[in-house]
Design an enzyme around this catalytic site. Structure first.
Site, PDB file in Angstrom:
ATOM      1  N   THR A   1       4.297   2.055   2.425  1.00 20.92           N
ATOM      2  CA  THR A   1       5.586   2.232   1.765  1.00 20.92           C
ATOM      3  C   THR A   1       6.331   3.417   2.360  1.00 20.92           C
ATOM      4  O   THR A   1       7.473   3.293   2.825  1.00 20.92           O
ATOM      5  CB  THR A   1       5.395   2.423   0.254  1.00 20.92           C
ATOM      6  N   GLY A   2       5.698   4.594   2.345  1.00 18.54           N
ATOM      7  CA  GLY A   2       6.362   5.781   2.877  1.00 18.54           C
ATOM      8  C   GLY A   2       6.637   5.688   4.363  1.00 18.54           C
ATOM      9  O   GLY A   2       7.702   6.105   4.845  1.00 18.54           O
TER      10      GLY A   2
ATOM     11  N   GLY B   1       0.827  -1.195   0.000  1.00 21.24           N
ATOM     12  CA  GLY B   1       0.000   0.000   0.000  1.00 21.24           C
ATOM     13  C   GLY B   1       0.865   1.249   0.000  1.00 21.24           C
ATOM     14  O   GLY B   1       2.048   1.218   0.364  1.00 21.24           O
ATOM     15  N   CYS B   2       0.272   2.376  -0.401  1.00 17.92           N
ATOM     16  CA  CYS B   2       1.026   3.627  -0.497  1.00 17.92           C
ATOM     17  C   CYS B   2       1.460   4.130   0.878  1.00 17.92           C
ATOM     18  O   CYS B   2       2.625   4.488   1.077  1.00 17.92           O
ATOM     19  CB  CYS B   2       0.218   4.674  -1.247  1.00 17.92           C
ATOM     20  N   PHE B   3       0.528   4.169   1.837  1.00 19.97           N
ATOM     21  CA  PHE B   3       0.889   4.625   3.177  1.00 19.97           C
ATOM     22  C   PHE B   3       1.985   3.754   3.812  1.00 19.97           C
ATOM     23  O   PHE B   3       2.963   4.283   4.347  1.00 19.97           O
ATOM     24  CB  PHE B   3      -0.332   4.656   4.090  1.00 19.97           C
TER      25      PHE B   3
END
Length: 328
Positions: free
Chosen positions: A146-147, A142-144
């Site tokens: 990852t960061g 997921g994007c969240f």
């Protein structure tokens, strides 16, 4: 190498096509959409006009011809495709959540039974590169997570609590309009949502466990009036204090050989359109503040998916992904 994008009408599908235009060996030959079969791709993704003459198709799964397939379909839909594609020798990168979590965790978090479960590599290459190399299937994170995970990973062993606070652009909600993403509700505003219950926290906790961290993990996202990007502030509470130089050395050493992780002040516009994750840390002794910036549609989705494809297929990891960000 022939590439199929299953569910290519959304933002992630458009980004996959855009980025793969610059790949040395991959060529998109099939883009699917149930509702848009027969429609030229560039009518939905006008940024691609003049670069492709592809039209959306709606083939049966058994009729998809490709060496690699990206699944850019909604959560709980990918499990309908994954096994069938793999059985035909097609490598798969899944951008949905269907294979990111253990079966029992997925079913609890997403509230549906998993009908075709198998264990898959979790594709943050900076942490799971060995599992992704030559793999037949990779689950794209997921994007969240990852960061957030990249921001905290170097300190995972030293932390007892990690609190992630993320600001995300509107494209993270997808291309279907809603009251939440309606411009008057987003413009000139900052909106916290799912304060303690966002699904992605399960991936964040899973990654800390993978890193053998005992830290308790919390997460709250906020919607901000930008198109792209996620800025994550990680408050990392340590078991023992660390000075600034010590923390910086830890981060530089951890990411020394990582092309897509840069140690510099995180600015959303500086990573926009790129596959880079920019990170900076500051020590307050027992509390470290680590901030990361990624493009949610690239490093948070399609770019990282191509990074994983490169590892799976033996290409240079940054093939097709060397473009700079778009500041200002």
């Amino acid at each position: 190498m022939k590439v199929a994008i299953v569910g290519a009408s959304g933002y992630a599908g458009g980004e996959l096509v855009r980025l793969l235009l610059h790949h040395s060996a991959a060529k998109v030959t099939c883009v699917t959409s149930r509702k848009l079969a027969g429609t030229p791709l560039d009518q939905v993704h006008p940024q691609l006009k003049g670069f492709t003459d592809l039209k959306f198709e709606n083939p049966e799964t058994d009729a998809i011809e490709a060496d690699v397939a990206f699944l850019a379909v909604p959560h709980t839909a990918a499990m309908q495709y994954a096994g069938k594609l793999l059985s035909r020798g097609i490598k798969v990168v899944d951008l949905s959540a269907d294979y990111r979590l253990a079966k029992d965790v997925f079913e609890k978090v997403y509230g549906v039974p998993h009908t075709d479960y198998f264990k898959a590599p979790y594709g943050i290459p900076e942490l799971h590169r060995k599992d992704c190399i030559n793999a037949k299937f990779v689950s794209n994170p997921g994007c969240f997570p990852t960061g957030a995970t990249l921001a905290a990973a170097p300190l995972a062993h030293y932390a007892h609590t990690i609190i992630y606070d993320s600001k995300t652009g509107v494209s993270g909600a997808g291309d279907n309009p809603s009251a939440t993403t309606h411009y008057p509700n987003v413009g000139d505003n900052v909106g916290p949502y799912k304060l303690t219950t966002h699904r992605h926290v399960a991936e964040m906790r899973q990654e800390m466990a993978f890193l053998k961290s005992r830290a308790t993990v919390y997460f709250t996202p906020h919607l901000v009036p930008v198109n792209r990007g996620i800025l994550t502030t990680a408050h990392i509470l340590l078991n023992e204090p660390m000075e600034q130089k010590e923390v910086e050395k830890l981060y530089h050493d951890f990411y020394r050989n990582e092309y897509f992780v840069r140690y510099q002040k995180p600015i959303l516009a500086a990573v926009r359109g790129s596959n880079f994750c920019d990170i900076m840390v500051e020590s307050e002794g027992s509390r470290i503040v680590a901030v990361s910036a990624i493009d949610n549609l690239v490093k948070g989705a399609s770019g990282q998916a191509i990074q994983n494809m490169n590892l799976m297929c033996g290409f240079a990891e940054n093939d097709g992904l060397t473009g700079a960000g778009m500041l200002p």
